[in-house]
Structure formats: structure tokens, C-alpha cells
Design a protein around this motif. Structure first.
Motif, PDB file in Angstrom:
ATOM      1  N   UNK A   1       0.689  -1.082  -0.058  1.00  0.00           N
ATOM      2  CA  UNK A   1      -0.062   0.036  -0.012  1.00  0.00           C
ATOM      3  C   UNK A   1       0.777   1.312   0.151  1.00  0.00           C
ATOM      4  N   UNK A   2       2.111   1.237   0.678  1.00  0.00           N
ATOM      5  CA  UNK A   2       2.744   2.426   0.897  1.00  0.00           C
ATOM      6  C   UNK A   2       3.748   2.650  -0.339  1.00  0.00           C
ATOM      7  N   UNK A   3       4.254   1.492  -0.666  1.00  0.00           N
ATOM      8  CA  UNK A   3       5.619   1.568  -1.712  1.00  0.00           C
ATOM      9  C   UNK A   3       4.819   1.633  -3.225  1.00  0.00           C
ATOM     10  N   UNK A   4       3.673   0.962  -3.267  1.00  0.00           N
ATOM     11  CA  UNK A   4       3.025   0.905  -4.603  1.00  0.00           C
ATOM     12  C   UNK A   4       3.817   0.170  -5.590  1.00  0.00           C
TER      13      UNK A   4
ATOM     14  N   UNK B   1      -2.979   7.064   5.363  1.00  0.00           N
ATOM     15  CA  UNK B   1      -2.045   7.717   4.515  1.00  0.00           C
ATOM     16  C   UNK B   1      -1.524   6.814   3.258  1.00  0.00           C
ATOM     17  N   UNK B   2      -1.663   5.797   3.340  1.00  0.00           N
ATOM     18  CA  UNK B   2      -1.189   4.967   1.984  1.00  0.00           C
ATOM     19  C   UNK B   2      -2.460   4.725   1.021  1.00  0.00           C
ATOM     20  N   UNK B   3      -3.649   4.678   1.715  1.00  0.00           N
ATOM     21  CA  UNK B   3      -4.726   4.617   0.636  1.00  0.00           C
ATOM     22  C   UNK B   3      -5.039   6.146   0.056  1.00  0.00           C
ATOM     23  N   UNK B   4      -5.022   7.085   0.788  1.00  0.00           N
ATOM     24  CA  UNK B   4      -5.224   8.648   0.354  1.00  0.00           C
ATOM     25  C   UNK B   4      -3.978   8.858  -0.738  1.00  0.00           C
ATOM     26  N   UNK B   5      -2.869   8.231  -0.455  1.00  0.00           N
ATOM     27  CA  UNK B   5      -1.734   8.613  -1.463  1.00  0.00           C
ATOM     28  C   UNK B   5      -2.058   8.226  -2.862  1.00  0.00           C
ATOM     29  N   UNK B   6      -2.786   7.183  -3.008  1.00  0.00           N
ATOM     30  CA  UNK B   6      -3.169   6.727  -4.337  1.00  0.00           C
ATOM     31  C   UNK B   6      -4.273   7.502  -4.910  1.00  0.00           C
ATOM     32  N   UNK B   7      -5.082   8.512  -4.384  1.00  0.00           N
ATOM     33  CA  UNK B   7      -5.694   9.431  -4.754  1.00  0.00           C
ATOM     34  C   UNK B   7      -5.010  10.801  -5.142  1.00  0.00           C
TER      35      UNK B   7
ATOM     36  N   UNK C   1      -4.051   0.867  -9.115  1.00  0.00           N
ATOM     37  CA  UNK C   1      -5.217   0.843  -9.402  1.00  0.00           C
ATOM     38  C   UNK C   1      -5.928   0.926  -8.026  1.00  0.00           C
ATOM     39  N   UNK C   2      -7.084   1.770  -7.872  1.00  0.00           N
ATOM     40  CA  UNK C   2      -7.484   1.965  -6.790  1.00  0.00           C
ATOM     41  C   UNK C   2      -8.142   0.796  -6.032  1.00  0.00           C
ATOM     42  N   UNK C   3      -8.621  -0.092  -6.702  1.00  0.00           N
ATOM     43  CA  UNK C   3      -9.588  -1.237  -6.438  1.00  0.00           C
ATOM     44  C   UNK C   3      -8.350  -2.189  -5.825  1.00  0.00           C
ATOM     45  N   UNK C   4      -7.191  -2.287  -6.333  1.00  0.00           N
ATOM     46  CA  UNK C   4      -6.113  -2.675  -5.661  1.00  0.00           C
ATOM     47  C   UNK C   4      -5.716  -2.384  -4.315  1.00  0.00           C
ATOM     48  N   UNK C   5      -5.263  -1.066  -4.395  1.00  0.00           N
ATOM     49  CA  UNK C   5      -5.057  -0.365  -3.132  1.00  0.00           C
ATOM     50  C   UNK C   5      -5.934  -0.733  -1.937  1.00  0.00           C
ATOM     51  N   UNK C   6      -7.163  -0.684  -2.324  1.00  0.00           N
ATOM     52  CA  UNK C   6      -8.337  -0.828  -1.107  1.00  0.00           C
ATOM     53  C   UNK C   6      -8.246  -2.306  -0.734  1.00  0.00           C
TER      54      UNK C   6
END
Length: 258
Positions: free
Chosen positions: A9-12, A223-229, A238-243
Motif C-alpha cells: 500500500x505504501x510503496x505501490x 495515509x497509504x490509501x489516500x496517497x493513491x488519490x 489501481x484504486x481497487x488494488x489499493x483498497x
């Protein structure tokens, strides 16, 4: 069992950027290592392990998380540190002046007033660029949090309910996280440094340390999930992967830390 949901989630998806791939491999390993060790010490640790090791692992985790996320917004900052540490003769025993610092890179030393961020007479080298600073707050974090809570695909997510109810408006997101992170970092630090002259277990019983660890994962996860926005941050998933990673962490916390 090795855990790496937070690391992902953090490193993507850092493999898409060859110039930082090796750097983020290290960060991914460090986050995954602390994530795994915290799980082990809570679930299977020997008596006393949690109060001794928990604060150290958790502080390491929040520091590495913030550094990795800072690099996804401002890659030069981490690349610079990597280059300095790669110079022949680099002395591991002394801290490089350009190293990431909690006071400076994460929290601004001299915070710019939020109502006066864009003053035309301010020289650029005096503009704050701290992770939790007001400039990053207005440009990156608060708009991204608004995008998250407005995303119609995730309006009913239980894992976001805490933040929907505790943050009164999107423009307060960074302030809320800043306050929580500062308090958490201070609490974890007292469990690491020799500040206490009373028995540590009086302050750091198992219940208290579990709460601190839970708070650490909660802050790092949001912080991790928000970073992908943040639409131009690098290594976005991709947001669904991050979620999937975010909700895995939420369920893990619910099952092990409550």
C-alpha cells in the motif's frame, strides 16, 4: 507468516520506475519486516517482548512509511539521500546532514501560516515542503482525502467510518493526522529512549502498547490509501488494488488488536 499489505500500500508499484526501483525495494523490505515482526510479537511473542520491542518496531514503521510516501510525492528527496549514502567513504556512524528528518522533512520546523501560504514576496527556498506541512496539506493531502471519501465506489466502506466521523471536513484531514502522528511518535519514542526513570511496564503495559501499534497501522494505512488519490504521485496502484491492501490491514487490526 510474512505480512506485506502495508508495504504494498505504501510503496505501490515501484517497478515501473527504474531510477527508484532499488531504493523502494529496500523500503518495501523494511516496512514488510516491521509489519511481520509486529504481528509476531503481538500474537506469539514471549512475555515482555511486546513492551520492549513493540514501540521500536512501530516507530520504525511510521518513520519508514512517511519517508516512502514523501518520496512518492517528491522523488528527488529520497534519491538525494540514496546518492549521498552510496558515496565511497560514507560513514554509517555519522548522520548525513541531508538525511530525512522527522523535524524538518515530516514536520516543518517553522510552519507557514495556512492563511499566508502563497505570499508573492516569499523566496522559494523559504517555502515549506514538509510531509505534514501546510503546503503539502493544501495541494496534496486534503484534496486527495476528499476524493477518497467522495468516491461513490467506497461510500459504504466500514474501514473508512472512523475517519468520516472523526474528521469534520476534508480540509482538516492533514491537521487531524498531524496531531495524531505527533502524539503517537512521542509516545513510541518514550518506549525506546531512556527517558523513563520509572519501570517501563507501569506506562507501557501490553494493552497500552497494543493501542499504540493499532494507532500506528491506522495512521499508516489511511495515509497509504489516500496517497493513491494524489493524481501525480508516482508508483500509484489501481484504486481497487489499493483498497484490497487497505481493507486487509483493517481486518487484520480488527481481528488482532481489538
Amino acid at each position: 507468516m510474512e505480512r506485506n499489505s502495508l508495504a504494498h500500500l505504501i510503496c505501490g508499484d515501484y517497478t515501473q520506475h527504474k531510477s527508484i526501483e532499488n531504493l523502494y525495494k529496500v523500503l518495501f523490505h523494511n516496512i514488510s519486516n516491521m509489519e511481520t515482526r509486529l504481528g509476531r510479537v503481538i500474537i506469539n511473542g514471549e512475555p515482555g517482548d511486546l513492551t520492549v520491542l513493540g514501540p521500536y518496531y512501530a516507530r520504525n514503521l511510521i518513520e519508514t512509511t512517511c519517508s516512502a510516501l514523501l518520496g512518492r510525492i517528491d522523488p528527488f528527496r529520497l534519491i538525494y539521500v540514496q546518492k549521498v549514502q552510496s558515496v565511497e567513504g560514507f560513514n554509517i556512524g555519522s548522520k548525513a546532514k541531508g538525511a530525512i528528518s522527522w523535524s524538518g522533512d515530516i514536520f516543518e520546523k517553522n510552519e507557514t501560516n495556512a492563511s499566508n501560504l502563497w505570499h508573492p514576496d516569499r523566496e522559494f527556498n523559504k517555502v515549506g515542503r514538509a510531509f505534514f506541512g501546510n503546503h503539502y496539506s493544501e495541494i496534496f493531502w486534503n484534496p486527495a482525502f476528499k476524493s477518497l471519501i467522495d468516491d461513490t465506489n467506497y461510500l459504504s466502506e466500514t474501514s473508512l467510518e472512523y475517519f468520516r466521523t472523526h474528521i469534520e471536513s476534508p480540509d482538516k484531514f492533514t491537521m487531524f493526522l498531524r496531531q495524531k502522528s505527533s502524539t503517537l511518535y512521542s509516545s513510541l519514542s518514550k518506549g525506546i529512549h531512556s527517558e523513563l526513570v520509572i519501570k517501563p511496564e507501569i506506562v507501557y503495559d501490553d494493552t497500552t502498547v497494543i493501542e499504540l501499534v493499532n494507532d500506528t497501522f491506522q495512521i499508516c494505512s489511511i495515509l497509504g490509501i489516500v496517497s493513491h488519490y494524489i493524481d501525480f504521485s508516482i508508483c500509484r496502484l489501481p484504486i481497487d488494488n489499493a483498497f484490497q491492501y487497505y481493507n486487509d490491514l483493517f481486518e487484520w487490526r480488527e481481528n488482532n488488536y481489538e
